[in-house]
Design an enzyme around this catalytic site. Structure first.
Site, PDB file in Angstrom:
ATOM      1  N   GLU A 150      19.782  -5.485   6.047  1.00 28.40           N
ATOM      2  CA  GLU A 150      19.178  -4.422   5.404  1.00 28.40           C
ATOM      3  C   GLU A 150      20.330  -3.438   4.929  1.00 28.40           C
ATOM      4  OE1 GLU A 150      14.991  -3.768   7.386  1.00 28.40           O
ATOM      5  OE2 GLU A 150      16.753  -2.505   7.885  1.00 28.40           O
ATOM      6  N   GLU A 306      10.497  -9.665   6.473  1.00 21.99           N
ATOM      7  CA  GLU A 306       9.976  -8.968   7.663  1.00 21.99           C
ATOM      8  C   GLU A 306       8.461  -8.489   6.754  1.00 21.99           C
ATOM      9  OE1 GLU A 306      12.486  -5.964   9.444  1.00 21.99           O
ATOM     10  OE2 GLU A 306      14.051  -7.539   9.578  1.00 21.99           O
TER      11      GLU A 306
END
Length: 665
Positions: A150, A306
């Site tokens: 991320e 995710e």
């Protein structure tokens, strides 16, 4: 394993063997296999276990875990662990830790505590990646790598970033004279006389030179891309048969996703649709935009690394538990909009650490429940359709242009209360989605070949190359839709000295004589039929040059002045919106444009129901998803065959709350 293994349509989970007693591993992996899991992501936060002290590499535990995945036929993606430098590294080499503008240090204890320009992080991180890559390059279960975790903007002001920024500016401008000219530093006596005076924008005020601030963002974008490229170069050299991805997250991002995505084989996204009933009217549409934006990073199918599995919590209070059907429906939404692999976060809720209540598929009790059963149903359906869907893609004829440069420049100098670049994109995308029109969301610098309709919001920064590209698109028959605050500045964030929309004036066929930043004050526009619509944010007072007005302001001192125009340009046309009109006006206009341009459209969608089409050698497949808590009925224009159960569908298709149907076209 071939590098194109990322194109398989499959379901996975995120698993952290280092968090659990080893006695749990094999029962977990066995249950994964039984539930339909095909791929597992591991190790993206495990640096301290992989290298507990400098130079002491301990891969045995990961060998045993990956060995179990291989035993049960599961594939593995390994995360490079640079998002969580271990404490021995940050203690012995403190240049790893980012520094905020006020001098505070971004300390260890959470994650993301790494400066992209740190020489120590580059050295020891790349060494770790090289060791991992060499260790697992030939392992039959390992198919790919996720870089870091991320990526985002850190706004680091450490000495390394200060020196690197100065070097970056030198490389871009060559001389201080050029810097002073490009940034307009004469204002407020900000001119530089020696290079040592040029630093990152420390400052006690956020209201600094906007050209400096924009270039500081650009510098950081390149730093992230360069940091990742060093990792990719190692992985490509050592593991040429493995694919490489990165998991982007939480749009809008100041980080420019496009240069970071350029070197990847496939982009990935971490998708957490909001479970709150209060968000049910917006979540399906903001989620659809996030997925379309991710697909646009590389203009190809992507991964979800995710996917929501239960109530998230850590950075905020706990969300509501997912309503029955929510997990399955939103996972199918991801596939409908171009995801090939959907990996759920996480297998089991964490028993320790800050994310203990970021719920996984299985709760702390370790007893599979309702959510796990729903996941198992979804995985079974995907495995059933995997071969059929492999290689299918979305082929849309409409696009919305997204620009991180426009977003950041408008954030640096907010134009008016309530004007938000990304929120406006949300509205345009929501309208298209509700109309049943497929839409790509792509980098504003991309070629527009193949599109019939392009919406280009607030092209605040503009240059001649981009303007010429937009003119060519319209001249060759495209429909281009421009909005206010376009052509305002050069790319160095300095205002143009000409009437707006500046370099886009020729294509738009209109000039802005004056503007009124109305913010949230109620105003209206009136269309050709005399119907009034609300408008907000900004009112450009337009004088058509070659364009024709199609809506006029309904009030204030400029009542009757054109607000929206359309200009015939070559074989195409260019719309210009001087104001931000309410959704219903956009809906009517885009419906008419779609009909005129012959856009593929699935009409008659109820609120919360979305349609997407994936096509390939195996055929075309229509996904119909009810992303709401209410049962809905969708009119079908003919008889279809369901690929979920083989049954026939015609007339009115009933969709239960969070119901999913996939029809063969």
């Amino acid at each position: 394993m071939a590098r194109d293994s990322y194109m398989n349509v499959q379901v996975g989970v995120d698993y952290y063997p280092e968090h659990w007693d080893e006695s749990l591993w094999e029962p977990d992996v066995k249950l994964m296999k039984e539930s339909g899991v095909r791929v597992v992501r591991v190790a993206e936060f495990a640096w301290s276990r992989l290298e507990p002290s400098e130079g002491d590499f301990q891969f045995g535990w990961l060998d045993r875990a990956i060995g179990l995945f291989h035993k049960y036929g599961l594939l593995v993606v390994i995360g490079t662990p640079t998002a969580t430098p271990p404490r021995w590294l940050t203690h012995d080499y403190p240049d790893v830790l980012p520094v905020f503008a006020d001098g505070r240090i971004f300390h260890e204890g959470v994650r993301g505590h790494r400066c992209y320009n740190s020489a120590s992080l580059r050295k020891y991180g790349n060494r770790m990646i090289d060791r991992l890559a060499r260790h697992y390059s030939s392992h039959p279960a390992v198919i790919g790598w996720q870089t870091d975790n991320e990526f985002g903007m850190l706004d680091c002001h450490c000495d390394s970033c200060n020196n690197a920024f100065r070097t970056w500016v030198k490389g871009k401008y060559g001389s201080l004279e050029n810097v002073n000219e490009a940034w307009g530093t004469v204002v407020w006596s900000g001119e530089y006389s020696v290079w040592e005076q040029l630093t990152v924008p420390y400052g006690g005020s956020p209201h600094q030179n906007p050209s400096l601030l924009l270039d500081f963002q650009r510098f950081q974008w390149e730093a992230v891309a360069d940091f990742q490229k060093a990792q990719i170069d190692i992985l490509r050299t050592v593991c040429p048969e493995h694919f490489i991805t990165h998991n982007f997250h939480s749009y809008p991002q100041r980080l420019n996703l496009y240069p970071v995505g350029e070197e990847l084989d496939v982009a990935a996204f971490d998708y957490y649709p909001n479970t709150s009933p209060a968000k049910q009217s917006t979540t399906p549409y903001s989620g659809a935009l996030s997925l379309d934006l991710t697909r646009g990073i590389k203009r190809q199918n992507f991964w979800i690394m995710e996917q929501l599995s239960g109530s998230p919590v850590c950075w905020m209070p706990m969300w509501r538990t997912p309503y029955p059907g929510f997990i399955r429906a939103y996972a199918w939404q991801a596939i409908a909009r171009g995801a090939d692999t959907v990996v759920h976060f996480r297998w089991r809720s964490a028993a320790a650490g800050a994310e203990q209540f970021w719920h996984g598929l299985i709760d702390h009790s370790n007893v599979p429940g309702r959510r796990f059963a729903e996941f198992t149903q979804f995985a079974g359906e995907v495995n059933q359709l995997s071969d059929l869907l492999k290689g299918t893609v979305l082929k849309n004829e409409a696009a919305i242009l997204n620009s991180h440069e426009q977003l950041v420049a408008l954030d640096i100098q907010p134009q008016v209360e309530n004007m938000d670049y990304y929120e406006n994109i949300k509205q345009y995308h929501r309208v298209l989605t509700k109309l049943g029109i497929g839409c790509d969301v792509i980098n504003w610098r991309e070629a527009l070949d193949g599109y019939k309709v392009v919406i280009a919001p607030s092209l605040y920064l503009m240059d001649e190359e981009a303007a010429a590209g937009f003119e060519a698109f319209a001249a060759e028959g495209g429909t281009l839709i421009l909005t206010n605050r376009s052509g305002v500045k050069h790319m160095n964030n300095v205002a143009v000295m000409q009437q707006l929309p500046g370099l886009l004036s020729h294509a738009a066929g209109v000039r802005v004589d004056e503007y009124d930043p109305i913010g949230t004050e109620p105003h209206s526009i009136v269309d050709e039929e005399g119907t009034a619509y609300a408008c907000s944010q900004w009112n450009d007072l337009l004088t058509p040059v070659t364009a024709e007005p199609i809506a006029w302001y309904g009030d204030d001192f400029y009542a009757g002045i054109p607000a929206v125009t359309v200009n015939r340009f070559g074989k195409g046309q260019v719309y210009y919106f001087g104001t931000h009109a309410e959704e219903s006006y956009w809906s009517g206009l885009l419906e008419g444009v779609a009909e005129k341009e012959g856009l593929l459209r699935f009409a008659g969608l109820p609120e919360g129901v979305q349609a997407s089409v994936r096509s390939g050698e195996s055929g075309s497949f229509l996904f119909l998803l009810n992303l709401s808590r209410q049962p809905q009925a969708v009119p079908l224009s003919r008889r279809y065959s369901s690929v979920l159960d083989g049954g026939e569908r015609s007339g009115e298709l009933a969709l239960a709350p969070y119901g999913v149907e996939i029809l063969k076209l």
